[in-house]
Design an enzyme around this catalytic site. Structure first.
Site, PDB file in Angstrom:
ATOM      1  N   LEU B  62      25.430  10.875 -28.970  1.00  0.00           N
ATOM      2  CA  LEU B  62      26.095  10.813 -30.277  1.00  0.00           C
ATOM      3  C   LEU B  62      27.020  12.002 -30.501  1.00  0.00           C
ATOM      4  O   LEU B  62      27.771  12.031 -31.473  1.00  0.00           O
ATOM      5  CB  LEU B  62      25.066  10.704 -31.398  1.00  0.00           C
ATOM      6  CG  LEU B  62      24.265   9.390 -31.403  1.00  0.00           C
ATOM      7  CD1 LEU B  62      23.251   9.389 -32.539  1.00  0.00           C
ATOM      8  CD2 LEU B  62      25.192   8.185 -31.523  1.00  0.00           C
ATOM      9  N   ARG B  63      26.966  13.003 -29.619  1.00  0.00           N
ATOM     10  CA  ARG B  63      27.936  14.117 -29.573  1.00  0.00           C
ATOM     11  C   ARG B  63      27.865  15.106 -30.724  1.00  0.00           C
ATOM     12  O   ARG B  63      28.563  16.102 -30.704  1.00  0.00           O
ATOM     13  CB  ARG B  63      29.371  13.580 -29.474  1.00  0.00           C
ATOM     14  CG  ARG B  63      29.627  12.689 -28.271  1.00  0.00           C
ATOM     15  CD  ARG B  63      29.521  13.451 -26.970  1.00  0.00           C
ATOM     16  NE  ARG B  63      29.923  12.645 -25.815  1.00  0.00           N
ATOM     17  CZ  ARG B  63      29.250  12.609 -24.675  1.00  0.00           C
ATOM     18  NH1 ARG B  63      28.148  13.307 -24.517  1.00  0.00           N
ATOM     19  NH2 ARG B  63      29.668  11.872 -23.674  1.00  0.00           N
ATOM     20  N   HIS B 180      17.138  12.495 -15.505  1.00  0.00           N
ATOM     21  CA  HIS B 180      18.464  12.144 -14.973  1.00  0.00           C
ATOM     22  C   HIS B 180      18.401  12.530 -13.495  1.00  0.00           C
ATOM     23  O   HIS B 180      18.499  13.705 -13.144  1.00  0.00           O
ATOM     24  CB  HIS B 180      19.531  12.932 -15.742  1.00  0.00           C
ATOM     25  CG  HIS B 180      20.903  12.893 -15.144  1.00  0.00           C
ATOM     26  ND1 HIS B 180      21.985  12.340 -15.794  1.00  0.00           N
ATOM     27  CD2 HIS B 180      21.384  13.337 -13.959  1.00  0.00           C
ATOM     28  CE1 HIS B 180      23.068  12.457 -15.024  1.00  0.00           C
ATOM     29  NE2 HIS B 180      22.729  13.063 -13.906  1.00  0.00           N
ATOM     30  N   ASN B 279      28.538   8.777 -14.721  1.00  0.00           N
ATOM     31  CA  ASN B 279      27.485   9.433 -13.963  1.00  0.00           C
ATOM     32  C   ASN B 279      26.127   8.880 -14.378  1.00  0.00           C
ATOM     33  O   ASN B 279      25.774   9.000 -15.546  1.00  0.00           O
ATOM     34  CB  ASN B 279      27.532  10.940 -14.226  1.00  0.00           C
ATOM     35  CG  ASN B 279      26.708  11.706 -13.225  1.00  0.00           C
ATOM     36  OD1 ASN B 279      26.461  11.236 -12.128  1.00  0.00           O
ATOM     37  ND2 ASN B 279      26.259  12.892 -13.622  1.00  0.00           N
ATOM     38  N   ASP B 306      23.413   4.428 -22.310  1.00  0.00           N
ATOM     39  CA  ASP B 306      24.088   5.673 -21.903  1.00  0.00           C
ATOM     40  C   ASP B 306      25.486   5.737 -22.536  1.00  0.00           C
ATOM     41  O   ASP B 306      26.447   6.205 -21.917  1.00  0.00           O
ATOM     42  CB  ASP B 306      24.171   5.798 -20.374  1.00  0.00           C
ATOM     43  CG  ASP B 306      24.497   7.232 -19.927  1.00  0.00           C
ATOM     44  OD1 ASP B 306      24.574   8.122 -20.801  1.00  0.00           O
ATOM     45  OD2 ASP B 306      24.673   7.442 -18.718  1.00  0.00           O
TER      46      ASP B 306
HETATM   47 ZN   LIG Z   1      22.317  10.883 -17.425  1.00  0.00          ZN
END
Ligand SMILES: [Zn+2]
EC number: 3.5.2.3
Lengths: 308, 431
Positions: B62-63, B180, B279, B306
């Site tokens: 959501l930055r 991740h 990514n 994502d």
């Molecule tokens: Zn990731």
């Protein structure tokens, strides 16, 4: 042909047309009148994000010999180095009415991106580790001049294939033109999918040399050593360098090429580089003719290249 | 937003089954059945529409705080609602990083104030995502945000010992580490999937093994210490095989796949258009097939977007300088329909499990992912599976437009989203 972005975009006929046009232009250049009016009134921008004086000068000479206006736009000391984006630079070039843009950039695909933003022809003068199509064209030109043919010619390309735009363009162009390419490198310096490329692969230079008409040595950068691609410069030279003993394993009429700039003593010994069978200086001369041909075919329209 | 509290959804197909009516009152499903009396309820014609439990995203960027030019909690929450979501997990890689109770509470409040969906903050595993020092996981768990999912997403917790400690530590509050999976040394300067396409394009490769090696290691670690592990955005065939194997051994591992990895392949990079740069990277058609099969057979538990918004200038550049990531909230359900339902791999009950129930379970969100039954929270998505649309980046509710589906025709359209009985989307429009 609207742009020249990849050697793989060229059909056999297009590639041969470039080589034939280059030969015509070379003959004219050999005469006293060096300047042709062919591209008078056309503007060619050399957009160089990487330092490469030799390539820039080659393109500049090619454009000027055909009377084009040349603008050199180098990254150093311009708005480019102040963080202006490639797209904004493209819009500036577009506003300037550039008919052709020669771009050298450290990012693979930069030429392709630029082609999407400008109307003029884009000529890829080296993009990252992707391609360098005019280098492949001048290499093919040089081989054809020296050996008289390309069809069936056995070409060994030796060195850092993984990071080499010269190797990528050469493999594509030479396979289009019917040459038989063998890539020679330590396995670490070959792409993982190299088996899918239209060429053969070997880890053993000594085994390949006696069966080669042309051996092209690529530069190996010292920083590859730090990244563990090979243990030491000495070991690399011992296994993949072209010294006098290896040179002797080549057939008598085989030639040695290097796209430059070379590291004498690393991938090629000084005596091999300076041998009459080395084409290194011819490659520079031929580079101008080939780039003239490409600029003419991209920008020149319908008039004859020689304009007589 | 509308103040009406009672809605009658007329003729909706529950999980794609037979048409029935759903009465939403006071935040819960008050009645289910054919021919319900509308009374004073506002009637929504749901004929032909599929009713799903409100979707839950385990993986949303959501930055905010830090990159409000790309997305804010409010704009991202609206985009989520447009995509049929009633809850999203906000990833921790903000600026500042969500590695303290203060930041997660700030994000949680921004979400609550926006009101379009529940914004559940994810806490960072390590301080400032440094990969070296554990963040105060307990403080984030005990905060008003009640964090249960911890992730350094964007970066891999690559230190094996630190990963072990994190897996163990969060057991105290039923947390889960969402990894991740990206071995950092194998992916230095990596630009795209390593293979035929990267070799041709001269772009540095991101090999499948860099993901698979970490997943294998972490499954073994989680099994050893008896902890819960979640794998973010699984992208390779090998990863699916390893997770299948780990589950068969009894490892408590769950996994997600993104919509884009279910549909797109690495050859899209041929254009050098970084809209396809993400990514982990887009992989091969063989990987896509394995991911779809893994999602269908339950090896992969859920779909997570994502959603990664970026401003235009981050993508209008050379590939290697461009930012990684693509937005996905507003297209996720359509892509899943296209890749999984229209191909016969999943039915709508299966979609509900993988896009609502499973992610809610993994994230320990008690009020979401529940069945559409009397007494359950009225979190409902109405979806028109027969619609088609051409994806228009400029029409996105998200602040960013970096969708890889630009110009593609995708099936389906979210018609309405209800969050505890309140419509956040109605007639396909944000409320
Ligand atoms: Zn990731």
């Amino acid at each position: 042909m609207r742009h020249l972005l990849s050697a793989g975009d060229l059909s056999r006929d297009e590639a041969l047309l470039i080589l034939d046009t280059a030969r015509e232009l070379a003959q004219v250049s050999g005469r006293s009148v060096k300047k042709l009016p062919t591209l008078r009134g056309r503007t060619v921008v050399n957009l160089f994000y990487e330092d490469s004086t030799r390539t820039r000068i080659s393109f500049e000479a090619a454009a000027k010999r055909m009377s084009a206006d040349v603008i050199n736009f180098s990254a150093k000391g311009s708005s480019v180095s102040k963080g202006e984006s490639l797209k904004d630079t493209a819009l500036t070039l577009q506003a300037m009415g550039a008919d052709g843009v020669v771009i050298r950039h450290s990012s693979s695909g930069a030429a392709r991106r630029l082609a999407g933003w400008v109307d003029g022809a884009v000529l890829n003068a080296g993009d990252g580790t992707h391609e360098h199509p005019t280098q492949a064209l001048l290499d093919a030109y040089t081989m054809r001049e020296r050996m008289g043919r390309l069809e069936g010619l056995r070409v060994a390309i030796v060195g850092d294939i993984l990071h080499s735009r010269v190797a990528r363009s050469n493999v594509l162009l030479l396979s289009t033109l019917g040459a038989e390419v063998t890539l020679v490198a330590p396995p670490t310096l070959l792409p993982v999918s190299v088996g899918a490329w239209p060429c053969a692969v070997s880890y053993d230079l000594d085994e390949v040399l006696p069966k080669s008409d042309v051996v092209m040595m690529l530069r190996v950068q010292a920083e590859r050593m730090q990244a563990a691609f090979f243990p030491s410069a000495r070991e690399y030279s011992r296994r993949y360098g072209l010294d006098r003993d290896r040179f002797a394993r080549l057939p008598d009429d085989a030639i040695v090429m290097h796209p430059g700039p070379m590291i004498r003593g690393m991938e090629i010994s000084a005596e091999v580089a300076d041998s009459p069978r080395s084409t290194i200086t011819e490659q520079v001369t031929n580079g101008v003719s080939v780039r003239m041909a490409v600029l003419y075919l991209l920008l020149g329209g319908s008039e004859s290249a020689i304009g007589n | 937003m509308s103040q009406t509290t009672t809605y009658l959804l007329r003729g909706a197909r529950l999980l794609g089954g037979h048409p029935t009516d759903l009465l939403l009152r006071d935040g819960v499903v008050a009645a289910v059945g054919a021919g319900l009396d509308a009374g004073d309820a506002r009637v929504v014609d749901a004929e032909g529409l599929i009713a799903l439990p409100g979707l839950v995203d385990l993986h949303t960027h959501l930055r905010e705080p830090g990159r409000e030019d790309a997305e804010t909690v409010a704009s991202g929450a609206r985009a989520a609602a447009m995509g049929g979501y009633t809850a999203v997990h906000a990833m921790a890689n903000t600026d500042p990083v969500a590695d303290t109770a203060g930041v997660v509470e700030q994000v949680w409040r921004l979400g609550r104030d926006a009101g379009y969906c529940d914004v559940q903050p994810v806490g960072a595993v390590t301080q400032n995502l440094d990969g070296a020092h554990l963040a105060e996981l307990g403080a984030m768990a005990d905060s008003i945000a009640g964090v249960r999912v911890f992730s350094d997403d964007g970066k891999c917790v690559s230190d094996a010992l630190l990963m072990r400690r994190a897996l163990e530590y969060v057991k105290a509050f039923d947390g889960v580490i969402a990894q991740h999976a990206q071995e950092p040394r194998l992916t230095e300067h990596a630009q795209m999937n390593e293979g035929v396409v990267s070799d041709r394009l001269g772009l540095a490769g991101w090999p499948a093994v860099a993901e698979e090696a970490i997943i294998a290691r972490d499954c073994l670690l989680a099994e050893h210490v008896g902890s819960r592990l979640h794998i973010c955005h699984v992208s390779t065939k090998g990863s699916v095989q390893i997770i299948r194997w780990a589950k068969s051994r009894g490892c408590d591992v769950t996994a997600e796949v993104t919509p884009h990895h279910l549909l797109l392949t690495d050859d899209l990079a041929e254009s050098y258009d970084p809209i396809y740069k993400v990514n982990p990277p887009l992989r091969t058609a063989e990987d896509v097939r394995a991911l779809r099969e893994g999602l269908a057979d339950g090896t992969i538990d859920c779909v997570a977007t994502d959603h990664a918004p970026h401003p235009i200038e981050a993508k209008e550049t050379e590939w290697s300088n461009a930012a990684m990531g693509m937005i996905g909230l507003e297209t996720a359900l359509s892509v899943v329909q296209h890749a999984m339902v229209d191909t016969g791999l999943l039915d709508w009950a299966g979609v509900a499990e993988r896009m609502s129930a499973a992610p809610a379970r993994i994230g320990r969100l008690g009020g979401h992912g529940r069945p559409l039954a009397v007494g359950e929270p009225a979190n409902v998505t109405l979806y028109d599976a027969d619609a088609t649309r051409e994806v228009d980046p400029t029409a996105m509710v998200s602040k960013s437009a970096n969708t890889p589906y630009r110009g593609m025709r995708l099936p389906g359209r979210v018609v309405a989203t209800f969050l505890r009985g309140v419509p956040t989307v109605l007639d396909g429009k944000i409320q």
